[in-house]
Motif scaffolding. Sequence first.
Motif, short mmCIF file in Angstrom:
data_model
loop_
_atom_site.label_atom_id
_atom_site.label_comp_id
_atom_site.label_asym_id
_atom_site.label_seq_id
_atom_site.Cartn_x
_atom_site.Cartn_y
_atom_site.Cartn_z
N UNK A 72 29.32 -35.07 46.17
CA UNK A 72 28.56 -33.98 45.60
C UNK A 72 28.54 -32.72 46.47
N UNK A 73 29.00 -32.83 47.70
CA UNK A 73 29.00 -31.68 48.60
C UNK A 73 30.16 -30.75 48.31
N UNK A 74 30.52 -29.97 49.31
CA UNK A 74 31.64 -29.07 49.13
C UNK A 74 32.61 -29.18 50.30
N UNK A 75 33.79 -28.65 50.09
CA UNK A 75 34.83 -28.62 51.11
C UNK A 75 35.01 -27.17 51.52
N UNK A 76 34.95 -26.89 52.80
CA UNK A 76 35.15 -25.54 53.30
C UNK A 76 36.39 -25.53 54.17
N UNK A 77 37.25 -24.54 53.97
CA UNK A 77 38.46 -24.44 54.78
C UNK A 77 39.09 -23.07 54.66
N UNK A 78 40.11 -22.85 55.47
CA UNK A 78 40.83 -21.58 55.48
C UNK A 78 42.08 -21.69 54.62
N UNK A 79 42.40 -20.61 53.95
CA UNK A 79 43.63 -20.55 53.16
C UNK A 79 44.79 -20.29 54.13
N UNK A 80 45.79 -21.14 54.06
CA UNK A 80 46.98 -21.01 54.90
C UNK A 80 48.22 -21.17 54.03
N UNK A 81 49.34 -20.67 54.52
CA UNK A 81 50.63 -20.83 53.85
C UNK A 81 51.39 -21.89 54.62
N UNK A 82 51.58 -23.06 54.00
CA UNK A 82 52.26 -24.18 54.66
C UNK A 82 53.33 -24.74 53.75
N UNK A 83 54.51 -24.93 54.28
CA UNK A 83 55.61 -25.56 53.55
C UNK A 83 55.83 -24.98 52.16
N UNK A 84 55.75 -23.66 52.04
CA UNK A 84 56.07 -23.00 50.79
C UNK A 84 54.95 -22.86 49.78
N UNK A 85 53.72 -23.22 50.16
CA UNK A 85 52.61 -23.03 49.22
C UNK A 85 51.31 -22.74 49.97
N UNK A 86 50.38 -22.16 49.25
CA UNK A 86 49.06 -21.89 49.82
C UNK A 86 48.22 -23.16 49.74
N UNK A 87 47.47 -23.43 50.81
CA UNK A 87 46.64 -24.63 50.87
C UNK A 87 45.27 -24.28 51.44
N UNK A 88 44.30 -25.15 51.16
CA UNK A 88 43.02 -25.08 51.85
C UNK A 88 43.12 -26.06 53.01
#
Length: 137
Positions: A72-88
Amino acid sequence: MTRFKIRLWDKENELWVLPDTLKLKPNKNGGCTEYDNDRFVLELGTGVKDITGREIYEGDIVSWIGHPMTGPGDLTGAIEFQDGSFVIAPGDEKSSSTEGVPMATINSLPLFEIEEAGLTVLGNVHENPELLEVEDD
């Protein structure tokens, strides 16, 4: 021709600058890619918007409410470009590869697999790095 949205962080003056204020030099392929990368951090727009309609860029810190791995919580992270795609990339530990910006200790989540409806931009890694700090138990 595809147009990319970019933003630039000036590390020396610690502020955002408009991309067209830089003197970009044309490269062999007809693009303009040469800039002072010791001073400026170039970040690409992802093409995804958060729940308020704000464009999400590489380097943004986002929250995803209702992530299946966090319950029920949330996930916090930075947007990065890894292996050809954007990820959290969840902010769980420091990495020497990105000047101390927290990286993932679990698998990074590709942005294209996430419903935009749950994403909220909280800040960015330049102005709000504390948003990625993990509290000690």
